[in-house]
Write a protein that holds these residues in place. Sequence first.
Motif, PDB file in Angstrom:
ATOM      1  N   SER A  14       0.855  -1.184   0.000  1.00 30.38           N
ATOM      2  CA  SER A  14       0.000   0.000   0.000  1.00 30.38           C
ATOM      3  C   SER A  14       0.895   1.239   0.000  1.00 30.38           C
ATOM      4  CB  SER A  14      -0.945   0.008   1.201  1.00 30.38           C
ATOM      5  OG  SER A  14      -0.227   0.079   2.402  1.00 30.38           O
ATOM      6  N   PHE A  15       0.374   2.316  -0.557  1.00 28.21           N
ATOM      7  CA  PHE A  15       1.049   3.602  -0.495  1.00 28.21           C
ATOM      8  C   PHE A  15      -0.017   4.661  -0.302  1.00 28.21           C
ATOM      9  CE2 PHE A  15       0.474   2.529  -4.931  1.00 28.21           C
ATOM     10  CZ  PHE A  15       0.239   3.701  -5.627  1.00 28.21           C
ATOM     11  N   GLN A  16       0.348   5.923  -0.302  1.00 29.66           N
ATOM     12  CA  GLN A  16      -0.570   6.983   0.106  1.00 29.66           C
ATOM     13  C   GLN A  16      -1.139   7.738  -1.092  1.00 29.66           C
ATOM     14  OE1 GLN A  16       2.753   6.873   1.473  1.00 29.66           O
ATOM     15  NE2 GLN A  16       1.820   5.414   2.854  1.00 29.66           N
ATOM     16  N   VAL A  17      -2.431   8.083  -0.986  1.00 27.82           N
ATOM     17  CA  VAL A  17      -3.071   9.005  -1.921  1.00 27.82           C
ATOM     18  C   VAL A  17      -3.856  10.008  -1.087  1.00 27.82           C
ATOM     19  CG1 VAL A  17      -5.100   7.503  -2.280  1.00 27.82           C
ATOM     20  CG2 VAL A  17      -4.547   9.277  -3.955  1.00 27.82           C
ATOM     21  N   GLY A  53       5.052   7.344  -2.092  1.00 24.64           N
ATOM     22  CA  GLY A  53       5.436   6.082  -1.471  1.00 24.64           C
ATOM     23  C   GLY A  53       5.177   4.860  -2.318  1.00 24.64           C
ATOM     24  N   ALA A  54       5.087   5.027  -3.639  1.00 28.64           N
ATOM     25  CA  ALA A  54       4.860   3.869  -4.514  1.00 28.64           C
ATOM     26  C   ALA A  54       6.011   2.880  -4.390  1.00 28.64           C
ATOM     27  CB  ALA A  54       4.703   4.326  -5.955  1.00 28.64           C
ATOM     28  N   PRO A  55       5.720   1.608  -4.569  1.00 22.20           N
ATOM     29  CA  PRO A  55       6.759   0.587  -4.421  1.00 22.20           C
ATOM     30  C   PRO A  55       7.888   0.731  -5.449  1.00 22.20           C
ATOM     31  CG  PRO A  55       4.579  -0.414  -4.564  1.00 22.20           C
ATOM     32  CD  PRO A  55       4.419   1.034  -4.869  1.00 22.20           C
ATOM     33  N   THR A 164       0.218  -5.438 -10.810  1.00 18.06           N
ATOM     34  CA  THR A 164       0.050  -4.477  -9.722  1.00 18.06           C
ATOM     35  C   THR A 164       1.069  -4.723  -8.616  1.00 18.06           C
ATOM     36  OG1 THR A 164      -2.301  -4.273 -10.216  1.00 18.06           O
ATOM     37  CG2 THR A 164      -1.583  -3.514  -8.058  1.00 18.06           C
ATOM     38  N   LEU A 165       1.889  -3.696  -8.369  1.00 18.46           N
ATOM     39  CA  LEU A 165       2.877  -3.752  -7.290  1.00 18.46           C
ATOM     40  C   LEU A 165       2.326  -3.154  -6.001  1.00 18.46           C
ATOM     41  CD1 LEU A 165       5.993  -2.462  -9.275  1.00 18.46           C
ATOM     42  CD2 LEU A 165       5.455  -4.829  -8.653  1.00 18.46           C
ATOM     43  N   GLY A 166       1.434  -2.169  -6.153  1.00 17.22           N
ATOM     44  CA  GLY A 166       0.895  -1.495  -4.982  1.00 17.22           C
ATOM     45  C   GLY A 166      -0.396  -0.780  -5.313  1.00 17.22           C
ATOM     46  N   ARG A 167      -1.111  -0.403  -4.258  1.00 14.05           N
ATOM     47  CA  ARG A 167      -2.406   0.237  -4.417  1.00 14.05           C
ATOM     48  C   ARG A 167      -2.568   1.296  -3.333  1.00 14.05           C
ATOM     49  NH1 ARG A 167      -5.095  -4.364  -3.898  1.00 14.05           N
ATOM     50  NH2 ARG A 167      -4.834  -4.928  -6.063  1.00 14.05           N
ATOM     51  N   ALA A 168      -2.968   2.496  -3.754  1.00 13.68           N
ATOM     52  CA  ALA A 168      -3.280   3.578  -2.818  1.00 13.68           C
ATOM     53  C   ALA A 168      -4.773   3.863  -2.950  1.00 13.68           C
ATOM     54  CB  ALA A 168      -2.464   4.821  -3.152  1.00 13.68           C
ATOM     55  N   VAL A 169      -5.486   3.871  -1.840  1.00 12.47           N
ATOM     56  CA  VAL A 169      -6.950   3.945  -1.878  1.00 12.47           C
ATOM     57  C   VAL A 169      -7.451   5.093  -1.006  1.00 12.47           C
ATOM     58  CG1 VAL A 169      -9.107   2.694  -1.446  1.00 12.47           C
ATOM     59  CG2 VAL A 169      -7.064   1.437  -2.171  1.00 12.47           C
ATOM     60  N   LEU A 170      -8.327   5.889  -1.585  1.00 10.52           N
ATOM     61  CA  LEU A 170      -9.049   6.938  -0.868  1.00 10.52           C
ATOM     62  C   LEU A 170     -10.530   6.668  -1.131  1.00 10.52           C
ATOM     63  CD1 LEU A 170      -8.191  10.706  -0.974  1.00 10.52           C
ATOM     64  CD2 LEU A 170     -10.522   9.916  -0.977  1.00 10.52           C
ATOM     65  N   THR A 171     -11.322   6.518  -0.081  1.00 10.79           N
ATOM     66  CA  THR A 171     -12.732   6.199  -0.229  1.00 10.79           C
ATOM     67  C   THR A 171     -13.578   7.350   0.272  1.00 10.79           C
ATOM     68  OG1 THR A 171     -12.193   3.869   0.166  1.00 10.79           O
ATOM     69  CG2 THR A 171     -14.528   4.495   0.263  1.00 10.79           C
ATOM     70  N   ALA A 172     -14.342   7.953  -0.622  1.00 16.15           N
ATOM     71  CA  ALA A 172     -15.258   9.044  -0.262  1.00 16.15           C
ATOM     72  C   ALA A 172     -16.686   8.523  -0.314  1.00 16.15           C
ATOM     73  CB  ALA A 172     -15.076  10.223  -1.212  1.00 16.15           C
TER      74      ALA A 172
END
Length: 177
Positions: A14-17, A53-55, A164-172
Amino acid sequence: MSNNPFANLPEVASFQVTSNDIADGLPLPPPHYSGMSGVEGGRDLSPHLRWSGAPEGTKSFAVTVYDPDAPTGSGLWHWAVINIPAYVAELPTGAGDEHGGGLPQGALQLPNDLRLERFIGAAPPAGHGPHRYYFVVHALDVETIGVDPKATPAVLGFTMLSHTLGRAVLTAIGEIK
């Protein structure tokens, strides 16, 4: 609301968005609703997104927006952008308009579930309750994902599975009472 769109996918880093326009777990502001779908105040404006912070090994990014709570049996894809170069770490507000003018060179918008090559804002049915809108940045191990420019976001998701190496998730959250 237990249907997690990532529950059956392989675990990845995981990384940040973050966003200047929307916040994780909070309601979507009116401009990010769908005026094209008749929502008053909606402007179908894609929000600003910034990630970090992507992998290691990331060669490109894809961005998707998905509502798993849409009453379709399969959710609703609102936006899919592919082939975002690895040096890019931000999309401006409105990048997902019909021209994709805010997207970096080489990036493409795939048709969403309304078959429009653009961002379509939230438009949950009145009284249906809150919907979750997953704004996801996918870190990929390829420079171009290799899907047809007319492919659906579901085809994109399947194609990204092994890249897919990583995923950044923001849920609204979106809701029309």
